[in-house]
Design an enzyme around this catalytic site. Sequence first.
Site, PDB file in Angstrom:
ATOM      1  CB  SER A 179      46.770  25.525  71.120  1.00  0.00           C
ATOM      2  OG  SER A 179      46.559  25.421  69.732  1.00  0.00           O
ATOM      3  CG  ASP A 180      47.093  23.811  76.434  1.00  0.00           C
ATOM      4  OD1 ASP A 180      46.373  24.770  76.754  1.00  0.00           O
ATOM      5  OD2 ASP A 180      46.707  22.637  76.467  1.00  0.00           O
ATOM      6  CB  VAL A 181      53.384  24.825  74.340  1.00  0.00           C
ATOM      7  CG1 VAL A 181      54.809  25.367  74.392  1.00  0.00           C
ATOM      8  CG2 VAL A 181      53.325  23.453  75.009  1.00  0.00           C
ATOM      9  N   GLY A 184      51.059  29.675  76.838  1.00  0.00           N
ATOM     10  CA  GLY A 184      51.904  29.869  78.006  1.00  0.00           C
ATOM     11  C   GLY A 184      53.088  30.769  77.724  1.00  0.00           C
TER      12      GLY A 184
END
Length: 394
Positions: A179-181, A184
């Site tokens: 989810s973070d990646v 980004g």
Amino acid sequence: MVEFKGPLDGVKVLDLSRILAGPTCTQLLGDLGASVLKIENPTTRGDDTRTWGPPFIEDSQGNETDLSAYFMVANRNKRSIAVDIKTEVGQDIIKRLASHADIFVENFKPGGLAKYNLDYEFIIREFPALIYCSISGFGQTGPNRSKRGYDLMAQGYGGIMSLTGHPEGAPMKVGVGISDVMCGMYACVGILAALHHRNSHGVGQKLELALVDTQIAWLINEGVNYLTEGKVPKRLGNAHPNIAPYETFEASDGFVIITVGNDKQFKRFCQAIGKPRLAKDQKYLTNPLRVRNRETLIPQIASVIKEKTRHEVISHMEESGIPAGPVNQLNEVFNSNQVAAREMLIKMTSCNEELRLIGNPLKFSKTPVSYRYPPPRFGADTEKVLESQYPFSE
């Protein structure tokens, strides 16, 4: 020899983000040639992920440094500046750097920078051409605006965990902070679009993203399956909700992936595994039928695959034109000839130690990515950058 510069050469990024979503975005911008200054909090000794370990890089005396593997994932091609934004001096430093920047990236909780006069509304009045990117867990609006968000929470709230795992097991997160990646990645795409607009019209703007929003956006086929049919999807393990057979199977010495994408491939597949009658069975003639009858189809396939080695299965599939491959361990991934050929394992040096890092997958014919700076030690560039008349110059 002609030296090619990255496609974002000359673009200047002021990075107030930490952990993974923001740093993933700014590292990608840095790989593409942008000059990135990473602002780190001196009271916490920098980005939270500097302590997320082990493993850590060790110095020549065998002591652990502040270069954790997790930190190094998303912080190459940056220079680290120690600035305390809670102080007036620190706030003035950020504003001076912002006056030179094209892009400002932050992932404080919504409203968190307003008390320092570093929020979008204040900054854009002084620097109207700046592209200001804000990343948060749930976004700047909505009932969950004030809630803190981490990757695991985004995976749960956004639904991906309900789709991941064995049908009879517990919901599972994806094995990495996806989810973070993905947030980004979306941030980088949005910044590049805003940069194009700024270059065409001369004005900056605010770009705002939420971990949960971006996670929901890549529910893709399962999300639209639900919106179309109104039926809540169930976990299928490694099976595909819309194609069968399309999943992992256990061979005698490990797991293999077999992906049968159409009816012609299914006929060849059945022939290859020695089960030609399956292709003639009325329950399996078409893909929709195979999906609806997977409970009886898959066990018949699995029993055959179980008797063969991975190599045998993959060889038979490739000979028959059926996409198939191994489920690799990471040692198999990074020691493969394919990774070497694609330069997906790179080496840099820091603390007199060799760093082995994951390469950038973008392959440009004229403006290749570059690896100019290894992940920095905390505050390593503070003095040099802050004393420079042109702080973003490399």
